[in-house]
Structures are given as C-alpha cells and as structure tokens.
Design an enzyme around this catalytic site. Structure first.
Site, mmCIF file in Angstrom:
data_model
loop_
_atom_site.group_PDB
_atom_site.id
_atom_site.type_symbol
_atom_site.label_atom_id
_atom_site.label_comp_id
_atom_site.label_asym_id
_atom_site.label_seq_id
_atom_site.Cartn_x
_atom_site.Cartn_y
_atom_site.Cartn_z
ATOM 1 N N LYS A 169 -6.383 1.169 15.495
ATOM 2 C CA LYS A 169 -5.220 2.006 15.845
ATOM 3 C C LYS A 169 -5.682 3.057 16.838
ATOM 4 O O LYS A 169 -6.144 4.131 16.463
ATOM 5 C CB LYS A 169 -4.644 2.640 14.579
ATOM 6 C CG LYS A 169 -3.364 3.440 14.769
ATOM 7 C CD LYS A 169 -2.844 3.898 13.401
ATOM 8 C CE LYS A 169 -1.558 4.701 13.531
ATOM 9 N NZ LYS A 169 -1.803 6.070 14.061
ATOM 10 N N LYS A 185 -11.475 7.270 10.078
ATOM 11 C CA LYS A 185 -11.678 7.921 11.375
ATOM 12 C C LYS A 185 -13.122 8.422 11.456
ATOM 13 O O LYS A 185 -13.674 8.932 10.476
ATOM 14 C CB LYS A 185 -10.713 9.087 11.559
ATOM 15 C CG LYS A 185 -9.236 8.718 11.508
ATOM 16 C CD LYS A 185 -8.372 9.945 11.740
ATOM 17 C CE LYS A 185 -6.888 9.607 11.753
ATOM 18 N NZ LYS A 185 -6.352 9.412 10.398
ATOM 19 N N GLU A 242 5.750 7.291 14.166
ATOM 20 C CA GLU A 242 5.293 6.345 15.185
ATOM 21 C C GLU A 242 5.825 4.954 14.881
ATOM 22 O O GLU A 242 5.882 4.546 13.722
ATOM 23 C CB GLU A 242 3.756 6.266 15.234
ATOM 24 C CG GLU A 242 3.049 7.471 15.783
ATOM 25 C CD GLU A 242 1.549 7.251 15.871
ATOM 26 O OE1 GLU A 242 1.126 6.119 16.188
ATOM 27 O OE2 GLU A 242 0.796 8.197 15.601
#
Length: 580
Positions: A521, A470, A295
């Site tokens: 993000k 996360k 990415e």
C-alpha cells in the site's frame, strides 16, 4: 674492524627480519594461497588476470565492519524534515562509502486538527530530527563501530536494547522534572491528550463528559504512546545496515531480506505483492459531508504479472481523472499527500459509484477490484459514543456493521475494508467478522500497535484477515520480520505500507518481496515518492522473471478467521467412528 662489525650487525638484522617475514606469511598461509591461485589461474586463463586475482584475495579478506555512520537532515514529500543516513565500512582494509537510506517522517495527528496542534507537532518533529542526528553521531556509532553489518539480527538487538535504555532514562528525567516544578514537559503533556469530536485534541478536563450518565457508556481512549525523542535514528540505522549488508554480499536487497526471513540461503521462488493503489480520498478532514470512507483503493485481481496489474490499475486511475475533470473541473485533478484525488462528496456511495463506473468504462470488471479504508478512529464522536459517517449523521457500532454489510451486497467489487471500527469496539469487531469476513478482507491498520509492540502484545483480541505494517520510527527490519511471521502463523496476511510523510526511498518495495507480503500500500500512482516504489517492484519482477523465479498470486484466498463453531454437549450424539 668497526666496518666489519657494522656489516655483520646489518646481516644479522636482515636475517632476523627475513625470519619474521617468513613467520608472518606462514602464519597467514600466504605462500599456500598464492600457489593455489597461481596454479588455478593458469588453467582458467582469464581475460582480466589482475581482476581475477583481486576477486580471489577479496574473498580472503576480513569481514566488512562498520566504521562510520553519518546523518543529514533532509526533506520528505511534504517538505517536513526527516533524516538520511550514510554508512561507511572497512572493506579490504580500506574505509569505503557503502550506501545511503532515507526514512519517512511520522505524524501522530489526524488530518484536520487545529493549527496550534500542527505547530506543536512541527516543533517536536524538528527537535526529534536534531535528537536523531545526535543519537547517530554518538550513541549509535559508538555501539555499532567495528560490528559486521551482515549480522542483522545482532545489530537490531543492539539497537532495541539501546532504545529501551535511553527511553527509560528519558522517562526518569520527565519524572524528576515533574517533581521539581510540578508540571510535565511538553512531550509528556501531549502524551495524555486525546482526540475530540472535531478531530482536534481535548484536554483531560473534558473527560468527564465522555463517561457521563447522559451517554450511558464510558469511552476508553488510549493515550498517545511515549516515544523517545529522536527514535527515528534506530529505524534508519537498521534500514541502512540491511542495505549495506546486501551490497557487501553482492545480493539484491529483496534476496538478502528473504534469507533473513526464511533463514535459508537458497530461495526457489518469490511472490510478487498485489498493489493496493489509492485513487480517491475523502473522510472527516476533507470537504463535503462524506466521512465514512477515507480512501478508495484499486486492487488488481491476482493471476497476472505485477506489470500487467499496474497497467490495468493505471488505466482506471487515469479514467477517474478524466471523469472528475469533466464533472468538477481542473481543481479535482489535484492530488493529496498519498497521490489520491479529493473530490467533494456528500454521500459515501458517490465515491464508490465513480470508481465502479471508471472500471466499467475501461472494461476491466474482471481485472480490478476495490478496497476501502474507513479509518473509523477518526470519525468516532467521543461525546455521543457514535460514528459520524456523514456530517450530523451518527451511527452506533451495530448500525455501522449493517452499513458495511449493505455496501458489500451492493458493490461486489469490494474485497477489503481497512479499520472498519475502532480498536476499543472488540465485541462489535467480532460481530463484523462473523458477518463479512468470508466475503472480503477485514484489515487492521491503526487498530494495531507498531510492529515491535505487535510481536509482544499481539492483536489485542481483534482478529483480522490482514495487518498493515510500516517501517518507521524505531521499527527495525527484525521487528517487521517477526511481526510478519506472527501474522502468518494466525492465518493472516501482511500488508507493507508507506506513510504520508514519505520519501523517494524504495526500500520497502524490496522488503515486501523479501518477507512475502501479499499486498503493498504505497498510495497513488502520482508523485515521485510513490512511483519510485512501484517502479522498483517492476524492476524486481523483471529480474526474477529472467530467472523464472517470479510467481504471481493465483487468487485472493481470503483467510478464514471465523471462530470455531461451538461444540454441542449432547450425550445422545454419537462420535462418527461409533456410528454403524
């Protein structure tokens, strides 16, 4: 006579009833409270008399308590099953629906694996969702029923203890099953499989090649972690309880989380996070020869409002869309699961050149930087013990470090690299830190365990400038808070990230602001499950700016994670205070 006796009996019963009523009201201080509100109400002279009375008595009612938690199978952004959880509470003596939350689905497989492995994961995910709903409908609601949702730490502790207990029971069942028929269950067997050269999963019979004399290196591959089927239920329950608590307290969710994080009721300022916006995607599983960069992310420079930062990033994002359309056609305007464009690239520099050119054309060189996510664990060739940065181009760890040093020298806009090496390359990681950590962020994502394990296991000897957290599976709000504190105590920064199987749930936007995460993000600025989180941050900033509480970061302030210099043992060296 009988009539008179009945009258006397009735009068006595009425007297006893009045006596009990007086005792009841006095015991609950009802006369005093009514007198207090009636006196104050007269002087306040509110427009809505009964509304003021209702507000007053609601503050005197018992604390809210969880009465019901229900779960529903829904779809995530990839059309995969996940769960939505509703919570009901007893408030003011009545059961009321409070709120709902959706949790993201989770995938342990890298992109580009075989269809057989994808089919197996889909079956496990479907079984896991059914197990999660069953957990919520039985074990979790039985444990949380009657609990005050505002006691977040207590709720998360109960969830963690239940998860540990059920996982232990599950592992015992697996062991019994293995003893009875000599084989392991599907989930247990999958836990022992390892990623192979082509991104697929190889069986244990191929392990011999990895430590052969030909390679000269024994490759240690960490087995897949054993997880309780349905463990998503614990993260979802923690999430929905936190949102319910904020609603009950009549607070914005970010404020409630900030109170949990700081253990203070009054927060004088909030930092708006810096968005890391995905714009280009490539890597091992994509078309083209380029493997090294998975990415490319746009990073607005600090010192501007979140609204302005997102506007600048959006301008570059759409400029890249136009450039790709002009060069490759309409097909390159399609985006993947995280909202990034996926052009076919044969050289790593091609990705960076496109982004740098777009930034230049928008005249935003002083406003937008770049980060790259390498996901090095996905490009490691386990047989050759090297990283395949391009198709058929293999690099050792030391060679790869030189590649990164060259990139940073040629592309000064790069301010961060995510997962540049595998977690097993501890020595190489330290070399990389020494060479580039003063010039850009060295960030750990998949090299680190989940937040709850990070708290107990730490960084595994891999220091980084920032770590990605996360909110998924059985990770609770308390786990995220504790992991963030631990990261910041070691002079690191926190990045709150979404996942590929995301939903339109915007909870993590509030979470990022509440814990003071420096970066978020969420993916690209396309697709509803991505934009919902950016839009929530815009709304939060608007609320905070109206109260003069929103403060942007002034600079990137790359943390110093270099090891301290070795002390010289020179007997002739005098201490500074001994020098005359």
């Amino acid at each position: 006579m009988s009539s008179r006796a009945a009258t006397q009996r009735h009068a006595l019963e009425l007297y006893e009833l009045k006596k009990k009523a007086v005792e009841f009201y006095q015991k609950n201080n009802v006369p005093e409270k009514i007198e207090e509100i009636l006196n104050s109400l007269f002087y306040q002279n509110p427009e809505d008399v009964y509304g003021s009375l209702a507000e007053y008595f609601s503050r005197l009612s018992n604390p809210a308590s969880v009465s019901r938690i229900t779960a529903l199978e829904i779809l995530d952004c990839k059309g995969q099953p996940t769960i939505e959880v509703d919570v009901y509470c007893i408030r003011n003596g009545t059961e009321k629906f409070v709120c709902t939350c959706k949790i993201s689905s989770f995938s342990v497989l890298p992109d580009g694996v075989s269809m057989e492995k994808k089919d197996m994961e889909e079956r496990e995910r479907s079984e896991g969702i059914a197990a999660a709903i069953a957990l919520i409908d039985h074990d979790i609601i039985e444990m949380l029923k009657g609990v005050n949702p505002c006691n977040q730490f207590d709720v998360d502790t109960k969830l963690r203890e239940l998860a540990s207990k059920l996982l232990e029971e599950y592992e015992k069942k697996l062991a019994i099953h293995k003893e009875e028929d000599g084989s392991e269950l599907t989930v247990a067997a999958a836990a022992k499989e390892i990623p192979a050269k082509d991104g697929k999963v190889s069986s244990a019979k191929n392990k011999k090649k990895m430590g052969s004399a030909k390679s000269g290196v024994v490759v240690i591959v960490e087995p897949r972690e054993m997880m309780l089927p349905g463990c998503d239920a614990f993260g979802a329950s923690s999430q929905v309880v936190a949102r319910a608590s904020a609603i009950i307290k009549d607070q914005p969710l970010y404020q409630y989380i900030s109170h949990l994080y700081s253990n203070q009721e009054d927060v004088i300022e909030y930092r708006m996070p810096i968005p890391l916006v995905t714009v280009l995607c490539s890597g091992k599983s994509a078309l083209g020869k380029q493997n090294l960069i998975k990415e490319v992310l746009l990073v607005p420079k600090p010192g501007q409002t979140f609204q302005k930062a997102l506007k600048n990033v959006s301008a570059v994002y759409h400029q890249i869309r136009k450039m790709l359309f002009a060069k490759y056609g309409a097909s390159c305007n399609n985006v993947n699961d995280v909202g990034g464009f996926c052009p076919v690239m044969d050289k790593t520099e091609m990705l960076l050149d496109v982004v740098v050119e777009a930034i230049d054309q928008q005249q935003l060189n002083e406003q937008v930087n770049i980060m790259i996510d390498c996901a090095a664990h996905e490009i490691f060739d386990h047989e050759k013990c090297k990283y395949e940065i391009l198709t058929s181009m293999l690099k050792t760890s030391d060679d790869l470090i030189d590649v990164y040093v060259d990139f940073i020298a040629r592309y000064p806009a790069i301010v961060g690299i995510i997962d540049p090496l595998r977690k097993q390359d501890v020595d190489a990681w330290q070399k990389l830190i020494e060479k580039i950590s003063d010039k850009c962020f060295v960030i750990g994502d998949y090299i680190y365990p989940r937040a709850e394990r990070f708290v107990t296991e730490g960084n595994g000897g891999l220091r980084s400038s920032a770590a990605v957290l996360k909110l998924q599976q059985q990770t609770t709000i308390t786990d995220i808070i504790n992991a963030t504190k631990q990261i910041k105590e070691t002079n690191g920064e926190c990045i709150i990230s979404g996942v590929r199987g995301d939903t339109e749930e915007d909870f993590i936007a509030d979470l990022a602001v509440g814990i003071g995460a420096k970066f978020v993000k969420f993916g690209g600025i396309l697709r509803g499950e991505r934009t919902s989180k950016y839009n929530r941050l815009l709304k939060i900033e608007q609320e905070l700016r109206s109260k003069c509480l929103a403060i942007p970061y002034d600079s990137l302030d790359i943390p110093n994670i270099l090891p301290p210099p070795a002390q010289e043992n020179d007997a002739n060296t005098l201490a500074p205070d001994a020098v005359s």
